[in-house]
Design a protein around this motif. Structure first.
Motif, PDB file in Angstrom:
ATOM      1  N   ASN B  85      -7.715 -12.499  11.575  1.00 11.67           N
ATOM      2  CA  ASN B  85      -7.083 -11.473  12.412  1.00 11.67           C
ATOM      3  C   ASN B  85      -7.631 -10.081  12.077  1.00 11.67           C
ATOM      4  OD1 ASN B  85      -6.025 -11.067   9.921  1.00 11.67           O
ATOM      5  ND2 ASN B  85      -3.889 -11.011  10.567  1.00 11.67           N
ATOM      6  N   ALA B  87      -7.438  -7.996   9.851  1.00 14.41           N
ATOM      7  CA  ALA B  87      -6.696  -7.323   8.772  1.00 14.41           C
ATOM      8  C   ALA B  87      -7.242  -5.937   8.452  1.00 14.41           C
ATOM      9  CB  ALA B  87      -6.672  -8.203   7.508  1.00 14.41           C
ATOM     10  N   LEU B  88      -7.525  -5.152   9.480  1.00 17.98           N
ATOM     11  CA  LEU B  88      -7.941  -3.762   9.250  1.00 17.98           C
ATOM     12  C   LEU B  88      -6.708  -2.949   8.864  1.00 17.98           C
ATOM     13  CD1 LEU B  88     -10.335  -3.242  12.289  1.00 17.98           C
ATOM     14  CD2 LEU B  88     -10.958  -3.670   9.914  1.00 17.98           C
ATOM     15  N   PHE B  89      -6.887  -1.948   7.989  1.00 14.45           N
ATOM     16  CA  PHE B  89      -5.751  -1.132   7.561  1.00 14.45           C
ATOM     17  C   PHE B  89      -5.362  -0.175   8.684  1.00 14.45           C
ATOM     18  CE2 PHE B  89      -8.172  -1.928   3.523  1.00 14.45           C
ATOM     19  CZ  PHE B  89      -7.333  -2.923   3.072  1.00 14.45           C
ATOM     20  N   PRO B  90      -4.155  -0.330   9.225  1.00 14.64           N
ATOM     21  CA  PRO B  90      -3.797   0.482  10.395  1.00 14.64           C
ATOM     22  C   PRO B  90      -3.616   1.966  10.065  1.00 14.64           C
ATOM     23  CG  PRO B  90      -1.934  -0.857   9.677  1.00 14.64           C
ATOM     24  CD  PRO B  90      -3.110  -1.280   8.854  1.00 14.64           C
ATOM     25  N   HIS B  91      -3.372   2.286   8.779  1.00 17.51           N
ATOM     26  CA  HIS B  91      -3.126   3.688   8.436  1.00 17.51           C
ATOM     27  C   HIS B  91      -4.402   4.446   8.088  1.00 17.51           C
ATOM     28  CE1 HIS B  91      -3.254   1.411   4.758  1.00 17.51           C
ATOM     29  NE2 HIS B  91      -3.218   2.483   4.011  1.00 17.51           N
ATOM     30  N   LEU B  92      -5.528   3.748   8.092  1.00 20.04           N
ATOM     31  CA  LEU B  92      -6.792   4.410   7.759  1.00 20.04           C
ATOM     32  C   LEU B  92      -7.723   4.369   8.965  1.00 20.04           C
ATOM     33  CD1 LEU B  92      -7.431   2.795   4.241  1.00 20.04           C
ATOM     34  CD2 LEU B  92      -6.358   4.993   4.744  1.00 20.04           C
ATOM     35  N   ARG B  96     -12.579   5.186   6.665  1.00 16.32           N
ATOM     36  CA  ARG B  96     -11.859   4.917   5.425  1.00 16.32           C
ATOM     37  C   ARG B  96     -11.627   3.414   5.233  1.00 16.32           C
ATOM     38  NH1 ARG B  96      -8.841   8.620   2.948  1.00 16.32           N
ATOM     39  NH2 ARG B  96      -8.967   7.070   1.296  1.00 16.32           N
ATOM     40  N   PHE B 100     -13.265   1.517   1.864  1.00 13.60           N
ATOM     41  CA  PHE B 100     -12.196   1.075   0.946  1.00 13.60           C
ATOM     42  C   PHE B 100     -12.739   0.336  -0.288  1.00 13.60           C
ATOM     43  CE2 PHE B 100      -8.664  -1.372  -0.662  1.00 13.60           C
ATOM     44  CZ  PHE B 100      -7.560  -0.566  -0.448  1.00 13.60           C
ATOM     45  N   GLY B 101     -13.569  -0.665  -0.043  1.00 10.98           N
ATOM     46  CA  GLY B 101     -14.090  -1.467  -1.148  1.00 10.98           C
ATOM     47  C   GLY B 101     -14.943  -0.645  -2.101  1.00 10.98           C
ATOM     48  N   ARG B 132      -8.901   5.229  14.801  1.00 10.47           N
ATOM     49  CA  ARG B 132      -7.984   4.322  14.126  1.00 10.47           C
ATOM     50  C   ARG B 132      -8.197   2.909  14.674  1.00 10.47           C
ATOM     51  NH1 ARG B 132      -3.287   6.478  11.093  1.00 10.47           N
ATOM     52  NH2 ARG B 132      -4.214   8.377  10.311  1.00 10.47           N
ATOM     53  N   ARG B 148     -16.840  -3.522   7.065  1.00  9.56           N
ATOM     54  CA  ARG B 148     -16.021  -3.280   5.880  1.00  9.56           C
ATOM     55  C   ARG B 148     -16.347  -4.266   4.762  1.00  9.56           C
ATOM     56  NH1 ARG B 148      -9.519  -3.932   6.036  1.00  9.56           N
ATOM     57  NH2 ARG B 148     -10.127  -6.113   6.207  1.00  9.56           N
ATOM     58  N   ALA B 149     -16.721  -5.496   5.152  1.00 13.26           N
ATOM     59  CA  ALA B 149     -17.076  -6.500   4.153  1.00 13.26           C
ATOM     60  C   ALA B 149     -18.536  -6.333   3.714  1.00 13.26           C
ATOM     61  CB  ALA B 149     -16.843  -7.897   4.716  1.00 13.26           C
TER      62      ALA B 149
END
Ligand SMILES: Nc1ncnc2c1ncn2[C@@H]1O[C@H](COP(=O)(O)OP(=O)(O)O)[C@@H](O)[C@H]1O
Ligand SMILES: [Mg+2]
Lengths: 290, 356
Positions: B85, B87-92, B96, B100-101, B132, B148-149
């Motif tokens: 799904n 799983a992206l961070f909704p607040h960033l 960002r 993250f990693g 966003r 992101r990965a």
């Protein structure tokens, strides 16, 4: 989601459906508010009769050191209450949200159980526990932590009032935080771990920011009623830790000075309204930075 | 060749009474595009999560470059995951999310900036840095999850049905793009999918899973041309099964009798013995139609699908066989009529005798 009324008929139906709510709000909220605002600008005769003489004296009178002190004390008592409620409530909600569904429901029920008893009665129980001859001192004596001539004065202190307020309001904090934490998407926590965040950083970078709405609403739910509280300081503060709520109730009661009482109420309301708005704005700018 | 990038040794995962993964052993080579393929619930996600460290194996060992990962928490493993799904961070914002990693690894700020820009370019989303996640389409979110990965340059990238939520056209385009990306960055990919066509298109090797077991591991061609059992043959592509008994064995060629009058020739890798009941598996495109053949039947249905024509043919015993002929020229489409009696032939090397 907003409901978009399309036809005149739908609009009519909607109005009819909403009218009880509207009536309720106007009758029990808006009208009393207006009455209080008007009263706060009126004058008072020594026998308690209201005199139609519009002026600002009630507000000027509040700028007295005595009243400001009570106001500031109320603010700090409410602030400390909120902080401690958060420190107790958030971890508790976090723990509950991580239980199985069945356990969760049991704990929710247990937490709400005290609500079934009137809170004046519950506060009275605390009054007895905290009294000089109360059970807590007796227990301390029995455990030989203190001796009989040297009992603690728990009652009628700021600490007793704060404790009483925490006892009443921590539930609101737990419920608000719980709603937020249990709605958290677990896969986000896994994603954070997958991206090299240890549990502490996962909490700080993902869990905390995403459950901030729960913290905010919980804090408001605790702070606002604590700031205006009068039963708890009355019973556990015993006149030595008066809060603004006691002052207001005095004006409407013994002092028979409704206009001054109304002015204090209005000040309290305005301060809390602006305080809440500032709080929200601060949060939003903090969020924009992250 | 060095140590395998990932190795699973006799891995078992049980959730209470449910056996999600049952004694799986496999090796994924460095730089390989390796797929776990199987129907829903066969244990693909669980296997992937055990490699990521999000799930602990009940038994067995998981090794990364020869080192055991037992007891190593996910945040210390040099692997990254593209979640089903996203799983992206909704607040960033996107930037960002992607950084993250690297932030967690305490990479210097300047390096983070250049690597994030590179990663966003790699997934062709350079202008989305400030958005966003909820302002992105599904396909765009998928690319950000990938960036992101990948930005962490993991030793192994784990992907759990990353294209599952996209529409068909976008999915096809992304399959090719992902494959090219993998070749470009040279990172080992372990790719979970239930879509056999997707697995065949993208993978260097495929592990076919069923009920927690790995049934067969091989290249797409091996899996397609030499399935080891009925499940693999039926799950990968389309297959006709003819039931019969082994009549005669001549080396690798086996005569199988379907009834007293019909004997078909097939090929076997396994040790079938005379008199054994077996299935003959044969792909629709490997059968050719003629007036007479090894088996006879009546055309039940003719379906024209542009590049090919499919014939559904009923045999005497009421089983039906699908035959697929390429439409090389126009006239061919009305070569046969519904109801015609036809014969079917094939090269015995293309018919497989399956004992299980
Ligand atoms: N956390 C869990 N608890 C209990 N059963 C699970 C859990 N995760 C997966 N399973 C079970 O394990 C089996 C394999 O699941 P999964 O690995 O998700 O399959 P796939 O990804 O191939 O669809 C399923 O039967 C599923 O119900
Ligand atoms: Mg899955």
């Amino acid at each position: 989601m907003a409901i978009e009324p399309r036809t005149r008929r739908e609009r009519l139906t909607l109005n009819i459906l909403l009218s009880p709510t509207l009536f309720w709000l106007i009758f029990f909220f808006a009208i009393p508010l207006v009455i209080i605002l008007i009263l706060s600008f009126l004058d008072n005769s020594p026998n308690g009769r209201i005199v139609w003489n519009i002026q600002l004296d009630n507000y000027i009178r509040f700028a007295d050191q005595l009243y400001i002190k009570i106001f500031i004390r109320s603010f700090f008592i409410a602030l400390i209450t909120t902080i401690i409620c958060l420190l107790i409530g958030y971890p508790m909600a976090y723990w509950m949200a991580n239980q199985s569904l069945k356990k969760r429901n049991t704990f929710l029920l247990l937490i709400m159980l005290p609500f079934w008893t009137n809170f004046v009665i519950r506060t009275y129980a605390w009054k007895m526990l905290l009294a000089r001859q109360g059970q807590i001192n007796q227990l301390l004596i029995a455990l030989k932590i203190i001796d009989e001539d040297n009992v603690h004065t728990f009652l009628n202190t700021n600490a007793a009032v704060i404790m009483g307020l925490i006892y009443i309001w921590v539930v609101a904090m737990v419920l608000a935080c719980f709603a937020s934490i249990s709605g958290l998407d677990r896969s986000l926590l896994e994603a954070a771990q997958d991206l090299f965040a240890n549990p502490a950083r996962t909490f700080l970078r993902v869990t905390l920011p995403l459950t901030l709405p729960g913290i905010v609403s919980g804090s408001i739910l605790v702070f606002v009623p604590s700031f205006g509280a009068f039963v708890t300081p009355d019973m556990l503060g015993g006149g030595k830790a008066d809060m603004i709520g006691n002052l207001i109730s005095q004006q409407f009661g013994e002092s028979l000075d409704w206009p001054f009482g109304s002015a204090i109420s209005a000040i309290l309301m305005i301060v809390m309204l602006f305080g809440t708005l500032l709080y929200f704005r601060g949060l939003r700018s903090g969020e924009a930075q992250s | 060749m060095g140590k395998p990038a990932v190795e699973l040794v006799d891995v078992v995962k049980r959730f209470g009474d449910v056996v999600a993964v049952n004694d799986v052993s496999l090796k994924v080579e460095d730089g390989e595009f390796f797929s776990l393929l199987g129907p829903s619930g066969c244990g693909k996600t669980t296997s992937l999560r055990m490699i990521a460290g999000l799930e602990t194996a009940t038994e067995g060992d998981i090794l990364l470059r020869g080192e055991t990962m037992l007891g190593i928490p996910p945040f210390k493993r040099p692997v990254n995951t593209v979640f089903q799904n996203y799983a992206l961070f909704p607040h960033l914002n996107v930037e960002r999310n992607v950084s993250f990693g690297l932030e967690m690894k305490k990479i210097p700020k300047e390096e983070i900036e250049t690597r994030v820009v590179e990663a966003l370019e790699m997934v062709r989303m350079p202008d989305m840095a400030k958005r966003r996640p909820n302002q992105l389409s599904g396909g765009q979110q998928q690319r950000i999850a990938l960036a992101r990965a990948l930005v962490n340059r993991p030793e192994v990238l784990l992907l759990d049905e990353p294209l599952g939520a996209l529409d068909l056209k976008l999915r096809k385009a992304m399959q090719i793009e992902l494959k090219q990306l993998q070749e470009q960055v040279g990172i080992t990919f372990i790719y979970v999918t239930h879509d056999q066509e997707e697995a065949l298109t993208m993978s260097d090797r495929i592990a076919v899973m069923h009920d927690g077991n790995v049934l067969q591991i091989g290249s797409p061609e091996e899996i397609y041309e030499q399935p080891i059992n009925r499940f693999v043959a039926g799950f990968i592509g389309e297959t006709n099964f003819l039931e019969g008994t082994v009549n005669q064995i001549n080396g690798k060629t086996i005569d199988v009798s379907l009834d007293e009058h019909t004997i078909v020739k097939a090929h076997s890798n396994s040790s079938a013995h005379k008199g054994q009941k077996v299935g003959v598996a044969i792909r629709p495109e490997k059968i050719s139609l003629a007036s007479t053949g090894m088996i006879q039947g009546q055309i039940l249905e003719i379906i024209y699908i542009g590049t090919d024509t499919r014939y559904i043919i009923r045999l005497k015993d009421d089983t039906s066989v699908t035959v697929r002929e390429q439409n090389l020229n126009r006239i061919q489409s009305n070569k046969y009529q519904r109801g015609d009696e036809v014969g079917m032939n094939w090269d015995p090397a293309h018919a497989l005798v399956l004992t299980e």
